[in-house]
Motif scaffolding. Structure first.
Motif, PDB file in Angstrom:
ATOM      1  N   GLY A 137       0.788  -1.219   0.000  1.00 41.40           N
ATOM      2  CA  GLY A 137       0.000   0.000   0.000  1.00 41.40           C
ATOM      3  C   GLY A 137       0.821   1.269   0.000  1.00 41.40           C
ATOM      4  O   GLY A 137       0.267   2.364  -0.146  1.00 41.40           O
ATOM      5  N   TYR A 138       2.141   1.141   0.145  1.00 44.53           N
ATOM      6  CA  TYR A 138       2.992   2.331   0.129  1.00 44.53           C
ATOM      7  C   TYR A 138       2.927   2.993  -1.241  1.00 44.53           C
ATOM      8  O   TYR A 138       3.106   2.348  -2.273  1.00 44.53           O
ATOM      9  N   THR A 139       2.650   4.297  -1.258  1.00 48.92           N
ATOM     10  CA  THR A 139       2.582   5.056  -2.502  1.00 48.92           C
ATOM     11  C   THR A 139       3.953   5.652  -2.810  1.00 48.92           C
ATOM     12  O   THR A 139       4.462   6.465  -2.028  1.00 48.92           O
ATOM     13  N   PHE A 140       4.539   5.231  -3.916  1.00 45.59           N
ATOM     14  CA  PHE A 140       5.873   5.693  -4.283  1.00 45.59           C
ATOM     15  C   PHE A 140       5.842   7.159  -4.703  1.00 45.59           C
ATOM     16  O   PHE A 140       4.852   7.661  -5.218  1.00 45.59           O
ATOM     17  N   ASN A 141       6.960   7.811  -4.457  1.00 47.52           N
ATOM     18  CA  ASN A 141       7.102   9.228  -4.781  1.00 47.52           C
ATOM     19  C   ASN A 141       8.435   9.416  -5.484  1.00 47.52           C
ATOM     20  O   ASN A 141       9.476   8.960  -4.994  1.00 47.52           O
ATOM     21  N   HIS A 142       8.433  10.079  -6.634  1.00 47.77           N
ATOM     22  CA  HIS A 142       9.670  10.262  -7.395  1.00 47.77           C
ATOM     23  C   HIS A 142      10.608  11.293  -6.751  1.00 47.77           C
ATOM     24  O   HIS A 142      11.749  11.446  -7.185  1.00 47.77           O
ATOM     25  N   VAL A 143      10.100  11.982  -5.727  1.00 48.13           N
ATOM     26  CA  VAL A 143      10.903  13.020  -5.088  1.00 48.13           C
ATOM     27  C   VAL A 143      11.468  12.561  -3.752  1.00 48.13           C
ATOM     28  O   VAL A 143      12.627  12.842  -3.420  1.00 48.13           O
ATOM     29  N   TYR A 144      10.663  11.825  -2.986  1.00 48.59           N
ATOM     30  CA  TYR A 144      11.088  11.417  -1.655  1.00 48.59           C
ATOM     31  C   TYR A 144      11.120   9.895  -1.535  1.00 48.59           C
ATOM     32  O   TYR A 144      10.191   9.213  -1.962  1.00 48.59           O
ATOM     33  N   LYS A 145      12.172   9.374  -0.937  1.00 42.08           N
ATOM     34  CA  LYS A 145      12.260   7.948  -0.674  1.00 42.08           C
ATOM     35  C   LYS A 145      11.463   7.623   0.591  1.00 42.08           C
ATOM     36  O   LYS A 145      11.099   8.509   1.373  1.00 42.08           O
ATOM     37  N   LEU A 146      11.165   6.350   0.788  1.00 39.76           N
ATOM     38  CA  LEU A 146      10.478   5.885   1.990  1.00 39.76           C
ATOM     39  C   LEU A 146      11.373   6.113   3.203  1.00 39.76           C
ATOM     40  O   LEU A 146      12.518   5.666   3.237  1.00 39.76           O
TER      41      LEU A 146
END
Length: 284
Positions: A137-146
């Motif tokens: 369910g984690y939504t990936f982000n091209h700017v910030y890493k997990l």
């Protein structure tokens, strides 16, 4: 008491002949996949798919699901217009086996595709996913890493959370199959997986769009040199015997025997590589 042991997976000969020269025998491979069980009871084999946007990761998952269900199906959502990556969340797909609530002992993970060769956030999230730190369910982000503070960060991953085989999905129809910058990034991901001992394979998709002879007859798949597998192998480092070609189901209304054969042959080898790694982990 030790965990209950089941029969180990049979050996797979990557060069096994087939009636059509497609790299496998449909019924033999289907039987292998249907009977597969990890040696340790309760474990599941985790297969992570990655690659550039629009490479066909979700379509490959749907194709596997279709073949195992015996009908065209859509387990993962796909988009017919590749403006951007359609998959945004880290998603685990289980495939029902016969009875409801009974599943195959392997799962396929889909994730956001790499936007470009300089997508450093993607690489960092890939590393965490391989180690089992990314929750469903984690939504990936091209700017910030997990981050470790994120509720979708898994602080204490189990062996079932970790990745056991990494699949790089490549769009064979693109003009520049794997440019220098892309190859460098894929190579970095490969080296990280190698440090963890995770086996890696590459799956070439959209082969019917890449080579006219294949579109006319899929049985020409390994007769053509236009798929550039050797160049990809040299640039990224994945051996030729770990690179496979498939035609995903995308517009078909019914299953096709030759397409099924390619998908099952590839799936069988992915499972066999992952099972070898899983067994090594259990011996540690």
């Amino acid at each position: 008491m030790g965990a209950k042991q089941s029969k180990p997976a049979e050996d797979v000969n990557p060069e096994s002949p087939s009636k059509f020269g497609l790299g496998g025998d449909k019924q033999t491979d289907l039987q292998f996949v249907s009977k597969y069980k990890p040696q340790t009871e309760g474990q599941q084999l985790r297969i992570l798919l990655h690659g550039l946007n629009g490479a066909g990761k979700s379509s490959f998952i749907n194709s596997v699901h279709s073949v195992l269900k015996g009908r065209i199906s859509a387990l993962a959502l796909v988009d017919s217009i590749a403006y951007d990556c359609f998959t945004k969340q880290y998603t685990t797909y289980k495939i029902e086996k016969g009875n409801p609530n009974t599943f195959y002992p392997f799962v396929l993970n889909d994730m956001m595709g790499m936007k470009n060769a300089n997508d450093r956030v993607h690489v960092k999230d890939m590393k965490r996913a391989m180690r089992g730190h990314v929750k469903d369910g984690y939504t990936f982000n091209h700017v910030y890493k997990l981050s470790k503070e994120d509720p979708y960060y898994n602080e204490s991953p189990t062996i079932n959370d970790k990745v056991h085989v990494l699949v790089c999905v490549i769009d064979a129809s693109t003009d520049d199959l794997c440019g220098e910058n892309v190859a460098r990034t894929l190579r970095e991901i490969r080296l990280e997986a190698s440090e963890l001992g995770i086996p890696q394979v590459a799956v070439f998709t959209k082969i019917d769009a890449a080579v006219p002879e294949i579109k006319q007859d899929i049985r020409n798949i390994y007769k053509s040199k236009k798929l550039k597998m050797e160049r990809f192998s040299v640039n990224v480092g994945i051996p030729m015997n770990c690179i496979f070609a498939v035609q995903n189901y995308h517009s078909e209304m019914h299953l096709h025997n030759d397409i099924d054969t390619l998908i099952l042959s590839t799936l069988r080898r992915i499972i066999a590589f992952g099972d070898d790694f899983l067994n090594k982990q259990n011996m540690c």
